[in-house]
Motif scaffolding. Sequence first.
Motif, PDB file in Angstrom:
ATOM      1  N   LYS A  50       0.874  -0.781  -0.381  1.00  0.00           N
ATOM      2  CA  LYS A  50      -0.106   0.111   0.126  1.00  0.00           C
ATOM      3  C   LYS A  50       0.913   1.154  -0.033  1.00  0.00           C
ATOM      4  O   LYS A  50       0.701   2.113  -1.022  1.00  0.00           O
ATOM      5  N   THR A  51       2.147   1.229   0.467  1.00  0.00           N
ATOM      6  CA  THR A  51       2.634   2.055   0.802  1.00  0.00           C
ATOM      7  C   THR A  51       4.061   2.725  -0.272  1.00  0.00           C
ATOM      8  O   THR A  51       4.550   3.458  -0.252  1.00  0.00           O
ATOM      9  N   LEU A  52       3.874   1.316  -0.171  1.00  0.00           N
ATOM     10  CA  LEU A  52       5.480   0.974  -1.177  1.00  0.00           C
ATOM     11  C   LEU A  52       6.363   1.127  -0.836  1.00  0.00           C
ATOM     12  O   LEU A  52       7.489   1.473  -0.946  1.00  0.00           O
ATOM     13  N   LEU A  53       6.384   1.758   1.077  1.00  0.00           N
ATOM     14  CA  LEU A  53       7.271   1.378   1.661  1.00  0.00           C
ATOM     15  C   LEU A  53       8.739   0.299   1.646  1.00  0.00           C
ATOM     16  O   LEU A  53       8.069  -1.079   1.145  1.00  0.00           O
ATOM     17  N   PRO A  54      10.016   0.099   1.176  1.00  0.00           N
ATOM     18  CA  PRO A  54      11.034  -0.664   1.570  1.00  0.00           C
ATOM     19  C   PRO A  54      10.762  -1.185   2.782  1.00  0.00           C
ATOM     20  O   PRO A  54      10.757  -0.711   4.247  1.00  0.00           O
ATOM     21  N   ASP A  55      11.752  -2.620   2.384  1.00  0.00           N
ATOM     22  CA  ASP A  55      11.900  -3.492   3.793  1.00  0.00           C
ATOM     23  C   ASP A  55      13.075  -3.725   4.198  1.00  0.00           C
ATOM     24  O   ASP A  55      13.653  -3.699   3.460  1.00  0.00           O
ATOM     25  N   PRO A  56      13.221  -2.575   5.589  1.00  0.00           N
ATOM     26  CA  PRO A  56      14.695  -2.618   5.429  1.00  0.00           C
ATOM     27  C   PRO A  56      15.875  -3.776   5.990  1.00  0.00           C
ATOM     28  O   PRO A  56      16.692  -3.311   5.687  1.00  0.00           O
TER      29      PRO A  56
ATOM     30  N   LEU B  18      18.798  -4.524   3.341  1.00  0.00           N
ATOM     31  CA  LEU B  18      20.437  -4.657   4.135  1.00  0.00           C
ATOM     32  C   LEU B  18      20.498  -6.068   2.971  1.00  0.00           C
ATOM     33  O   LEU B  18      21.699  -6.103   3.051  1.00  0.00           O
ATOM     34  N   LEU B  19      20.037  -7.234   3.872  1.00  0.00           N
ATOM     35  CA  LEU B  19      21.029  -8.437   2.774  1.00  0.00           C
ATOM     36  C   LEU B  19      20.818  -8.831   1.962  1.00  0.00           C
ATOM     37  O   LEU B  19      22.193  -8.422   1.689  1.00  0.00           O
ATOM     38  N   ALA B  20      19.665  -7.716   1.033  1.00  0.00           N
ATOM     39  CA  ALA B  20      20.660  -7.655  -0.661  1.00  0.00           C
ATOM     40  C   ALA B  20      21.609  -7.040  -0.678  1.00  0.00           C
ATOM     41  O   ALA B  20      22.487  -7.327  -1.782  1.00  0.00           O
TER      42      ALA B  20
ATOM     43  N   VAL C 234      26.052  -1.029  -6.140  1.00  0.00           N
ATOM     44  CA  VAL C 234      25.034  -0.801  -5.130  1.00  0.00           C
ATOM     45  C   VAL C 234      24.485   0.834  -4.590  1.00  0.00           C
ATOM     46  O   VAL C 234      24.709   1.632  -3.749  1.00  0.00           O
ATOM     47  N   LEU C 235      22.998   1.104  -4.865  1.00  0.00           N
ATOM     48  CA  LEU C 235      22.473   2.397  -4.362  1.00  0.00           C
ATOM     49  C   LEU C 235      21.127   1.409  -3.866  1.00  0.00           C
ATOM     50  O   LEU C 235      20.616   1.087  -4.979  1.00  0.00           O
ATOM     51  N   PRO C 236      21.097   0.905  -2.829  1.00  0.00           N
ATOM     52  CA  PRO C 236      19.513   1.202  -1.508  1.00  0.00           C
ATOM     53  C   PRO C 236      18.774   2.014  -1.678  1.00  0.00           C
ATOM     54  O   PRO C 236      19.394   3.175  -1.369  1.00  0.00           O
ATOM     55  N   TYR C 237      17.587   1.947  -2.617  1.00  0.00           N
ATOM     56  CA  TYR C 237      16.639   2.668  -2.597  1.00  0.00           C
ATOM     57  C   TYR C 237      16.047   2.120  -0.592  1.00  0.00           C
ATOM     58  O   TYR C 237      15.518   0.471  -0.396  1.00  0.00           O
ATOM     59  N   THR C 238      15.597   3.397   0.015  1.00  0.00           N
ATOM     60  CA  THR C 238      15.560   3.280   1.798  1.00  0.00           C
ATOM     61  C   THR C 238      14.930   4.017   2.066  1.00  0.00           C
ATOM     62  O   THR C 238      14.493   5.122   1.961  1.00  0.00           O
ATOM     63  N   SER C 239      13.619   3.762   3.490  1.00  0.00           N
ATOM     64  CA  SER C 239      13.376   4.659   3.371  1.00  0.00           C
ATOM     65  C   SER C 239      14.072   6.203   4.281  1.00  0.00           C
ATOM     66  O   SER C 239      15.016   5.795   4.562  1.00  0.00           O
ATOM     67  N   ASP C 240      14.010   6.651   5.170  1.00  0.00           N
ATOM     68  CA  ASP C 240      14.881   8.182   5.533  1.00  0.00           C
ATOM     69  C   ASP C 240      15.036   7.630   7.395  1.00  0.00           C
ATOM     70  O   ASP C 240      15.242   8.314   7.852  1.00  0.00           O
ATOM     71  N   ASP C 241      14.886   6.114   7.872  1.00  0.00           N
ATOM     72  CA  ASP C 241      15.759   6.021   8.647  1.00  0.00           C
ATOM     73  C   ASP C 241      17.332   6.138   8.640  1.00  0.00           C
ATOM     74  O   ASP C 241      18.172   5.216   8.168  1.00  0.00           O
ATOM     75  N   VAL C 242      17.826   6.866  10.266  1.00  0.00           N
ATOM     76  CA  VAL C 242      19.312   7.150  10.251  1.00  0.00           C
ATOM     77  C   VAL C 242      19.710   6.286   9.990  1.00  0.00           C
ATOM     78  O   VAL C 242      21.206   5.575   9.774  1.00  0.00           O
ATOM     79  N   VAL C 243      19.839   5.715  11.011  1.00  0.00           N
ATOM     80  CA  VAL C 243      20.417   4.169  11.622  1.00  0.00           C
ATOM     81  C   VAL C 243      20.176   3.234  10.504  1.00  0.00           C
ATOM     82  O   VAL C 243      21.777   2.341  10.232  1.00  0.00           O
ATOM     83  N   LEU C 244      19.310   2.634   9.744  1.00  0.00           N
ATOM     84  CA  LEU C 244      19.568   2.030   8.356  1.00  0.00           C
ATOM     85  C   LEU C 244      20.468   2.136   7.314  1.00  0.00           C
ATOM     86  O   LEU C 244      20.802   2.080   6.697  1.00  0.00           O
ATOM     87  N   ALA C 245      20.487   3.890   7.289  1.00  0.00           N
ATOM     88  CA  ALA C 245      21.356   4.337   6.416  1.00  0.00           C
ATOM     89  C   ALA C 245      22.946   3.744   6.980  1.00  0.00           C
ATOM     90  O   ALA C 245      23.945   3.757   5.502  1.00  0.00           O
ATOM     91  N   ARG C 246      22.824   4.279   7.978  1.00  0.00           N
ATOM     92  CA  ARG C 246      24.791   3.847   8.088  1.00  0.00           C
ATOM     93  C   ARG C 246      24.117   2.452   7.818  1.00  0.00           C
ATOM     94  O   ARG C 246      25.488   2.314   7.697  1.00  0.00           O
TER      95      ARG C 246
END
Length: 254
Positions: free
Chosen positions: A104-110, A114-116, A127-139
């Motif tokens: 529904k939201t097309l938000l990414p599975d964090p 990360l695994l991919a 590799v250029l991952p599309y991510t939510s704006d989650d600061v820790v996940l970005a790191r």
Amino acid sequence: MLKIGNYEFQSRLLLGTGKYADFETQQKAVEVSEAEILTFTVRRMNIFNEHQPNLLERLDLSKYSLLPNTAGAKTAKEAVRHSKLARASGLCDMVKVEVIGCSKTLLPDPVETLLATEELVKEGFTVLPYTSDDVVLARRLEEAGAHAIMPGASPIGSGQGILNPVNLRFIIEQANVPVIVDAGIGSPADAVYAMELGAEGILLNTAVSAAKDPVKMAEAMRLAVNAGRMGYEAGRIPKKLYASASSPMEGFVG
Ligand SMILES: CC(=O)[C@@H](O)[C@H](O)COP(=O)(O)O
């Protein structure tokens, strides 16, 4: 100059190739955007069959770097498979990892993103991952070896613009790889804003392809991305609570 892994680009605008009314409009929009990186969905293309019509066939592909995306993948395993298919077709070794976790939201599975990313970095992809704006996940994505981080401004195709500028700033400030704002950009003002926050690039699709005049909008986005970057580099003035006169009177004898 935008550097992603071993690649260098003059343009900081990355363009999606989907949802155009016709090939001619797509071709003109891509041209005036001056984008050097074009993204397309691996699953939608019959990349091994040259007789199959596809959205990229009218473009002079020697002028562009192609960024296949793994849209449609729901797991890391699927995203890795899509990426390998794209690379095997000889198009490019860059890949936009897009693993959607919510239809529904097309938000990414964090977790799967990360695994991919980990797997594709090991396999030698850029590799250029599309991510939510989650600061820790970005790191975590950067630590996994991602060559750029692509946080969404807002849900894909929503045109809502930047919902959380604070998170984007945090991501940009901590990142040592380019941050490219991807998805949700609705207008040139959104693109300027993201670039002024310090994003190194913008990936967008719907704002151009679904605009009333996609070609004009593509040009507007090119100008916006460039203006935003220039503004960022020039350094904006700090905001003050009170006025300060534009023509100071100190030392004025009158
Ligand atoms: C083309 C592509 O990769 C999209 O999934 C991307 O995220 C763009 O989103 P917008 O259509 O919101 O610009």
